[in-house]
Design a protein around this motif. Structure first.
Motif, short mmCIF file in Angstrom:
data_model
loop_
_atom_site.label_atom_id
_atom_site.label_comp_id
_atom_site.label_asym_id
_atom_site.label_seq_id
_atom_site.Cartn_x
_atom_site.Cartn_y
_atom_site.Cartn_z
N GLN A 271 0.82 -1.21 0.00
CA GLN A 271 0.00 0.00 0.00
C GLN A 271 0.85 1.26 0.00
OE1 GLN A 271 -2.36 -0.49 3.59
NE2 GLN A 271 -4.00 0.67 2.66
N MET A 272 2.10 1.14 0.44
CA MET A 272 2.93 2.33 0.67
C MET A 272 3.92 2.56 -0.46
SD MET A 272 3.34 2.69 4.74
CE MET A 272 5.01 3.00 4.59
N PHE A 273 4.00 3.82 -0.89
CA PHE A 273 4.91 4.24 -1.95
C PHE A 273 5.58 5.51 -1.45
CE2 PHE A 273 1.48 1.82 -3.65
CZ PHE A 273 2.13 0.90 -4.46
N LEU A 274 6.87 5.42 -1.20
CA LEU A 274 7.63 6.54 -0.66
C LEU A 274 8.42 7.19 -1.79
CD1 LEU A 274 7.20 4.33 1.66
CD2 LEU A 274 8.89 5.66 2.88
N PHE A 275 8.23 8.46 -1.96
CA PHE A 275 8.83 9.20 -3.08
C PHE A 275 10.13 9.86 -2.64
CE2 PHE A 275 4.63 8.34 -4.35
CZ PHE A 275 4.64 8.33 -5.73
N GLU A 276 11.20 9.46 -3.33
CA GLU A 276 12.54 10.03 -3.10
C GLU A 276 13.22 10.19 -4.45
OE1 GLU A 276 14.54 11.31 -0.88
OE2 GLU A 276 13.14 11.13 0.77
N GLU A 277 13.91 11.30 -4.63
CA GLU A 277 14.51 11.60 -5.93
C GLU A 277 15.54 10.57 -6.37
OE1 GLU A 277 17.83 14.85 -5.43
OE2 GLU A 277 16.12 15.36 -4.17
N TYR A 278 16.17 9.87 -5.46
CA TYR A 278 17.24 8.93 -5.80
C TYR A 278 16.77 7.47 -5.85
CZ TYR A 278 17.10 8.60 -0.75
OH TYR A 278 16.68 8.46 0.54
N ALA A 279 15.47 7.23 -5.73
CA ALA A 279 14.96 5.85 -5.77
C ALA A 279 15.30 5.21 -7.11
CB ALA A 279 13.46 5.85 -5.55
N LYS A 280 15.51 3.91 -7.07
CA LYS A 280 15.87 3.16 -8.28
C LYS A 280 14.65 2.85 -9.15
CE LYS A 280 20.02 1.09 -6.38
NZ LYS A 280 20.08 1.29 -4.96
N ASP B 238 -6.27 1.94 -2.30
CA ASP B 238 -6.07 2.42 -0.92
C ASP B 238 -4.59 2.71 -0.64
OD1 ASP B 238 -5.23 -0.23 -0.99
OD2 ASP B 238 -6.23 -0.78 0.88
N ALA B 239 -3.89 3.20 -1.65
CA ALA B 239 -2.45 3.47 -1.53
C ALA B 239 -2.19 4.66 -0.61
CB ALA B 239 -1.85 3.75 -2.90
N TYR B 240 -1.01 4.62 0.00
CA TYR B 240 -0.47 5.76 0.73
C TYR B 240 0.72 6.27 -0.08
CZ TYR B 240 -3.15 4.46 4.90
OH TYR B 240 -4.16 4.18 5.79
N LEU B 241 0.64 7.49 -0.57
CA LEU B 241 1.72 8.13 -1.31
C LEU B 241 2.43 9.05 -0.32
CD1 LEU B 241 -0.22 9.07 -4.57
CD2 LEU B 241 0.85 6.89 -3.95
N VAL B 242 3.68 8.74 0.00
CA VAL B 242 4.40 9.37 1.10
C VAL B 242 5.51 10.27 0.57
CG1 VAL B 242 5.70 8.94 3.22
CG2 VAL B 242 3.91 7.32 2.52
N PHE B 243 5.55 11.50 1.07
CA PHE B 243 6.51 12.52 0.63
C PHE B 243 7.17 13.15 1.84
CE2 PHE B 243 3.08 12.06 -2.32
CZ PHE B 243 3.69 12.01 -3.55
N GLY B 244 8.46 13.45 1.71
CA GLY B 244 9.21 14.09 2.78
C GLY B 244 9.18 15.60 2.68
N ARG B 245 9.91 16.21 3.59
CA ARG B 245 9.93 17.68 3.61
C ARG B 245 10.72 18.23 2.42
NH1 ARG B 245 13.66 18.84 8.91
NH2 ARG B 245 15.11 17.16 8.46
N GLU B 246 10.43 19.45 2.12
CA GLU B 246 10.93 20.08 0.90
C GLU B 246 12.46 20.14 0.84
OE1 GLU B 246 6.80 21.91 1.55
OE2 GLU B 246 8.42 21.18 2.81
N THR B 247 13.12 20.40 1.94
CA THR B 247 14.57 20.61 1.89
C THR B 247 15.39 19.35 2.06
OG1 THR B 247 14.66 21.13 4.25
CG2 THR B 247 14.42 22.99 2.71
N LYS B 248 14.85 18.34 2.72
CA LYS B 248 15.67 17.17 3.03
C LYS B 248 15.02 15.84 2.68
CE LYS B 248 18.20 19.47 6.65
NZ LYS B 248 18.65 19.50 8.02
N GLY B 249 13.81 15.85 2.18
CA GLY B 249 13.14 14.60 1.86
C GLY B 249 12.71 13.85 3.11
N LEU B 250 12.59 12.55 2.97
CA LEU B 250 12.16 11.70 4.08
C LEU B 250 13.32 11.46 5.04
CD1 LEU B 250 10.09 9.15 2.01
CD2 LEU B 250 9.18 10.71 3.76
N PRO B 251 13.03 11.33 6.33
CA PRO B 251 14.09 10.99 7.28
C PRO B 251 14.74 9.65 6.93
CG PRO B 251 12.13 11.75 8.44
CD PRO B 251 11.75 11.58 6.99
N ALA B 252 16.05 9.55 7.18
CA ALA B 252 16.82 8.35 6.82
C ALA B 252 16.23 7.08 7.42
CB ALA B 252 18.27 8.53 7.25
N ALA B 253 15.75 7.14 8.64
CA ALA B 253 15.19 5.94 9.29
C ALA B 253 13.97 5.42 8.55
CB ALA B 253 14.85 6.25 10.75
N ILE B 254 13.15 6.31 8.05
CA ILE B 254 11.96 5.90 7.29
C ILE B 254 12.39 5.29 5.96
CG2 ILE B 254 9.89 6.73 6.09
CD1 ILE B 254 9.59 8.82 8.32
#
Length: 152
Positions: free
Chosen positions: A76-85, A96-112
């Motif tokens: 269900q989860m899709f995490l958007f990061e500029e460097y994803a393969k 029922d997908a969750y489209l997940v985006f991080g903050r503008e300056t740093k993206g998603l936290p590394a742990a996530i």
């Protein structure tokens, strides 16, 4: 129902614009605290125009609180990061997908990112002159792609 999840958004205008997209596409907007602004900020409402009152909004104090309350499945989860393969064109998004985006300056936290590496996707960019896209634009593109086949 598809949900847009913003983790620690920083710019009120982007969140307002994302909220407007959510209303247009009948999506839920989930905000993960801390936010870089107060939701009563007039810039949020200005960007969301008079649609803000129609947003289906959920807020969580933390990423962990979100996971505990919603218990999203891995598919269900899709995490958007500029460097994803993987490209965001590849998945078959469930309704029922969750489209997940991080903050503008740093993206998603590394742990996530580390906990969900298999679910990372990126919007492909043809030019190497652009480092990233605006959050609101990325959310809109991702939402339309995820809903492809579910829209009438």
């Amino acid at each position: 129902m598809t949900s847009i999840v913003l983790v620690h958004p920083e710019i009120p205008g982007n969140t307002g614009a994302v909220g407007r997209t959510c209303v247009a596409l009948d999506l839920e907007l989930i905000l993960i605290h801390p936010l870089g602004f107060d939701l009563s900020d007039k810039r949020v409402k200005r960007s969301g125009l008079d649609y803000w009152q129609h947003i289906r909004l959920a807020e969580f104090a933390s990423w962990e609180a979100f996971l505990e309350a919603r218990v999203p499945r891995g598919d269900q989860m899709f995490l958007f990061e500029e460097y994803a393969k993987s490209s965001f064109y590849e998945p078959d998004y469930p309704p029922d997908a969750y489209l997940v985006f991080g903050r503008e300056t740093k993206g998603l936290p590394a742990a996530i990112v580390e906990a969900h590496e298999a679910q990372l996707v990126a919007l492909p960019m043809r030019s190497d002159k652009v480092r990233s896209l605006n959050l609101a634009n990325t959310v809109a593109a991702a939402a339309y792609q995820a809903l492809r086949g579910h829209l009438s």
